[in-house]
Design a protein around this motif. Structure first.
Motif, short mmCIF file in Angstrom:
data_model
loop_
_atom_site.label_atom_id
_atom_site.label_comp_id
_atom_site.label_asym_id
_atom_site.label_seq_id
_atom_site.Cartn_x
_atom_site.Cartn_y
_atom_site.Cartn_z
N SER A 152 62.19 8.19 -10.08
CA SER A 152 61.02 8.25 -9.20
C SER A 152 59.76 8.57 -9.99
CB SER A 152 61.21 9.33 -8.13
OG SER A 152 62.28 9.04 -7.27
N ARG A 153 59.90 9.47 -10.95
CA ARG A 153 58.75 9.89 -11.73
C ARG A 153 58.33 8.82 -12.73
NH1 ARG A 153 62.35 14.35 -10.99
NH2 ARG A 153 62.61 14.89 -13.17
N TYR A 189 56.36 6.36 -10.71
CA TYR A 189 55.00 6.83 -10.45
C TYR A 189 54.12 6.67 -11.69
CZ TYR A 189 50.89 9.65 -9.93
OH TYR A 189 49.57 10.05 -9.93
N GLU A 190 54.62 7.06 -12.85
CA GLU A 190 53.81 6.95 -14.07
C GLU A 190 53.48 5.49 -14.37
OE1 GLU A 190 51.55 7.96 -17.36
OE2 GLU A 190 52.28 9.23 -15.71
N CYS A 196 52.99 3.23 -12.07
CA CYS A 196 51.89 2.95 -11.14
C CYS A 196 50.57 3.50 -11.67
CB CYS A 196 52.19 3.56 -9.77
SG CYS A 196 53.57 2.81 -8.90
N TYR A 197 50.63 4.69 -12.22
CA TYR A 197 49.42 5.31 -12.77
C TYR A 197 48.82 4.45 -13.87
CZ TYR A 197 46.47 8.75 -15.17
OH TYR A 197 45.42 9.38 -15.77
N LEU A 256 56.22 2.67 -2.87
CA LEU A 256 57.12 3.37 -3.79
C LEU A 256 58.07 4.21 -2.96
CD1 LEU A 256 58.16 4.74 -6.41
CD2 LEU A 256 56.16 6.24 -6.33
N ALA A 311 60.43 7.17 -3.40
CA ALA A 311 60.72 8.26 -4.34
C ALA A 311 61.94 9.01 -3.82
CB ALA A 311 59.51 9.18 -4.46
N ILE A 328 54.03 5.98 -0.01
CA ILE A 328 55.15 6.55 -0.75
C ILE A 328 56.12 7.12 0.29
CG2 ILE A 328 55.90 8.32 -2.38
CD1 ILE A 328 53.18 8.14 -3.73
N TRP A 346 54.38 14.84 -2.65
CA TRP A 346 54.18 13.40 -2.78
C TRP A 346 53.00 12.93 -1.94
CZ3 TRP A 346 56.22 10.34 -6.40
CH2 TRP A 346 57.41 10.72 -7.02
N LEU A 401 49.70 12.10 -3.46
CA LEU A 401 49.62 10.94 -4.34
C LEU A 401 49.46 9.62 -3.60
CD1 LEU A 401 52.48 11.99 -6.80
CD2 LEU A 401 50.04 12.54 -6.93
N SER A 402 49.23 9.68 -2.28
CA SER A 402 49.09 8.45 -1.51
C SER A 402 48.00 8.58 -0.47
CB SER A 402 50.42 8.09 -0.83
OG SER A 402 50.27 6.95 0.00
#
Length: 258
Positions: free
Chosen positions: A96-97, A100-101, A103-104, A117, A119, A191, A210, A213-214
């Motif tokens: 999951s992480r 995310y990275e 996506c970043y 996403l 997660a 997410i 989470w 982050l959305s």
């Protein structure tokens, strides 16, 4: 379309014109076998892509990545392939992480982002916890920690030769898990959070993180089981993934802004 590394991106059943791709990222020490059984449950217009970093499966002889930067750098070499058609990311635990990275980094490069996403089995990546690092423990202590997580089959843990083969990968993956802390950026896609009801190490506030982050609501969906509910409640997990795909493939998505 950019060519892709067929060892890094394993596509069990390629589609000529997929409506959406589902990229699945493994947990620490895991491989593509976690997701291969999903293939028969997916819709015909969904292409399943199994992400296989070095150190496992057909890449067993390759040195595993020991940092998130290194792992995501390899993925970003194929960013044009990843973003070629609409896509959904699914990752469990460390996966999951990693998702995310990725996506970043894609966002920082102004590239197409995923439709969603999922997660699974993970705290929000920007939240620090008091969980102690385990990747550099002596062998016996490290193996004991793996036993507590219940993610490695007992027959593997009891096989010294096999553990000698797998320990470099396991230590590298857990080093990434132990050291990575994300930069919190709100993403312009939903997410969806999957969680095992008996995974008590992940606190409610870790899951709710989470939402930071959305730009959309981040629902938390609970499943029976501990940290590896993804295996124990496989049918329920796949059913929920199909519900997300239904929303993404329909003309009007059923997500609301936070």
């Amino acid at each position: 379309m950019q060519l892709f590394n067929k060892k890094l991106f394993v596509i069990p059943k390629p589609k000529s014109h997929p409506a959406i791709r589902l990229f699945c990222f493994p947990f620490a020490g895991g491989g593509i076998n976690t997701y291969t059984s999903w293939l028969d449950r997916l819709y015909d217009n969904v292409e399943l892509v199994l992400v296989q970093p070095p150190g496992r499966g057909s890449r067993l002889q390759e040195a595993p990545h020991a940092s998130m930067d290194s792992l995501v750098y390899e993925l970003m070499q194929y960013a044009e392939f990843i973003t070629d058609v609409p896509y959904l990311l699914f990752g469990h635990s460390l996966g999951s992480r990693v998702a995310y990275e990725l996506c970043y980094q894609l966002k920082a490069n102004n590239m197409r982002l995923p439709e969603c996403l999922i997660a699974s089995g993970s705290k929000a990546p920007h939240i620090l916890t008091d969980r102690r690092c385990i990747h550099d423990l002596p062998r016996e202590a490290f193996v004991n920690e793996l036993k507590q997580l219940n993610g490695t089959p007992q027959e593997v843990l009891d096989n010294d030769d096999l553990m000698d083969l797998l320990l470099p990968l396991l230590r590298s993956d857990f080093k990434i898990a132990d050291s990575y802390k994300a930069t919190a950026v709100r993403m312009p896609f939903p997410i969806v959070v999957f969680h095992g009801e008996e995974d008590f190490e992940i606190k409610p506030e870790h899951l709710m993180g989470w939402q930071d982050l959305s730009d959309f609501d981040s629902p938390i969906i609970n499943f029976p089981g501990e940290h590896f509910f993804i295996n124990d409640s496989k049918d329920a997990v796949i059913s929920q993934v199909l519900l997300v795909l239904n929303e993404l493939l329909s003309p009007m998505r059923g997500y609301s802004k936070a």
